[in-house]
Design a protein around this motif. Structure first.
Motif, short mmCIF file in Angstrom:
data_model
loop_
_atom_site.label_atom_id
_atom_site.label_comp_id
_atom_site.label_asym_id
_atom_site.label_seq_id
_atom_site.Cartn_x
_atom_site.Cartn_y
_atom_site.Cartn_z
N UNK A 218 0.84 -1.21 0.00
CA UNK A 218 0.00 0.00 0.00
C UNK A 218 0.87 1.25 0.00
N UNK A 219 1.95 1.20 0.79
CA UNK A 219 2.85 2.36 0.86
C UNK A 219 3.56 2.58 -0.48
N UNK A 220 3.66 1.53 -1.29
CA UNK A 220 4.28 1.67 -2.62
C UNK A 220 3.26 2.02 -3.69
N UNK A 221 2.02 2.27 -3.29
CA UNK A 221 0.99 2.62 -4.25
C UNK A 221 0.35 1.43 -4.93
N UNK A 222 0.51 0.25 -4.32
CA UNK A 222 -0.06 -0.97 -4.91
C UNK A 222 -0.95 -1.70 -3.89
N UNK A 223 -2.04 -1.09 -3.47
CA UNK A 223 -2.84 -1.75 -2.43
C UNK A 223 -3.42 -3.08 -2.91
N UNK A 224 -3.30 -4.09 -2.06
CA UNK A 224 -3.81 -5.43 -2.41
C UNK A 224 -5.26 -5.55 -1.97
N UNK A 225 -6.06 -6.25 -2.76
CA UNK A 225 -7.45 -6.46 -2.37
C UNK A 225 -7.57 -7.59 -1.35
N UNK A 226 -6.55 -8.41 -1.27
CA UNK A 226 -6.59 -9.53 -0.34
C UNK A 226 -5.45 -10.49 -0.61
N UNK A 227 -5.65 -11.73 -0.19
CA UNK A 227 -4.55 -12.69 -0.31
C UNK A 227 -5.11 -14.10 -0.46
N UNK A 228 -4.32 -14.94 -1.11
CA UNK A 228 -4.62 -16.37 -1.14
C UNK A 228 -3.42 -17.12 -0.58
N UNK A 229 -3.72 -18.18 0.14
CA UNK A 229 -2.66 -19.01 0.72
C UNK A 229 -3.03 -20.46 0.49
N UNK A 230 -2.02 -21.29 0.51
CA UNK A 230 -2.31 -22.72 0.37
C UNK A 230 -3.04 -23.24 1.60
N UNK A 231 -2.53 -22.92 2.77
CA UNK A 231 -3.08 -23.57 3.96
C UNK A 231 -3.31 -22.59 5.09
N UNK A 232 -4.44 -22.76 5.74
CA UNK A 232 -4.82 -21.93 6.88
C UNK A 232 -4.42 -22.64 8.17
#
Ligand code: PRP
Length: 244
Positions: A218-232
């Motif tokens: 976000x500080x680099x001007x690229x805010x992420x909408x979320x994330x995906x991970x293999x395992x919770x």
């Protein structure tokens, strides 16, 4: 997690020549998607994960059983051949995270996958950055499914970043805050119109990694909408030595 040393070139060649085995149980040969039918049943996701401050997060499954074994084999035991199979498990979580929103936000026209970076020393021991490899396997799957995707290794960890084993959530957050930075040598490429930025990691536990990566993006001007991970693994307690 402490990786074992990467296999020699001869061993890597043998990996290519030997018949592949199921990613979950090691029995072979695997069925479609690299899994035997029993393990395929057990790795079906996606599952939503609540990680305050990280946007929408979805995992391919819980950190247990065949999925846990496959993640560990891929990450720590030299099963780099599992990258396409594990990437295939992330297609559902990506759809879940990018699913239409009630607030009318338009559907993304493309997606940029940003891997959570590994410590340089860990990546060397593992024979490369395993999450970056995962993103590179996932991008063509998403593109083939109709969502143009590319990988952007926009984040990096300082060489002196310490191993987070043994740290609690607050300690992991502090370690990352001082060690995580935008990748050097290039300006961040702004997101194109309609392009969603998604973080990718192997496991989520306390959420410190996803939050820290999201903050630097976000500080680099690229805010992420979320994330995906293999395992919770968020429901698991780390052992006193910090391992899962
Ligand atoms: O949700 P969190 O509490 O942040 O934990 C998740 C992070 O922990 C592990 O990495 P780790 O920092 O242990 O480094 P590793 O690559 O050596 O496993 C894992 O690969 C995730 O990146």
């Amino acid at each position: 997690m402490t990786p074992t040393r990467a296999p020699s070139p001869a061993a890597a060649l043998l990996d290519l020549l030997l018949p592949r085995t199921c990613g979950g149980c090691g029995a072979g040969p695997p069925g479609s998607g690299g899994w035997c039918p029993a393990c395929a049943q057990d790795t079906a996701g996606p599952v939503p994960v609540r990680v305050p401050g990280a946007g929408r997060v979805a995992a391919a499954g819980r950190y247990r059983g065949p999925l846990r074994r496959a993640v560990l084999a891929y990450k720590e035991r030299g099963r780099r051949d599992l990258a396409p199979d594990l990437a295939g498990l992330l297609v559902g979580p990506v759809s879940a995270v990018l699913a239409p929103r009630a607030d009318g936000t338009p559907d993304p026209a493309a997606v940029r996958l940003v891997p959570a970076p590994s410590r340089p020393s860990a990546a060397r021991l593992r024979g490369g950055d395993h999450v970056l490899r995962l993103c590179r396997a996932l991008a063509p799957l998403l593109t083939a499914a109709g969502l143009p995707a590319r990988t952007d290794a926009a984040l990096a960890l300082h060489r002196r970043a310490r191993d987070s084993v043994g740290l609690d959530g607050a300690g992991r957050a502090a370690n990352l805050a001082s060690a995580l930075h935008p990748a050097r040598g290039r300006e961040p490429v702004p997101a194109a119109r309609g392009e969603a930025v998604l973080l990718v990691d192997d496991v989520v536990t306390s959420g410190a990694t996803l939050r820290a990566c999201g903050a630097v993006l976000a500080a680099s001007g690229l805010p992420a909408v979320g994330a995906v991970v293999l395992a919770d693994a968020s429901a698991r307690r780390r052992r006193p030595d910090g391992r899962l």
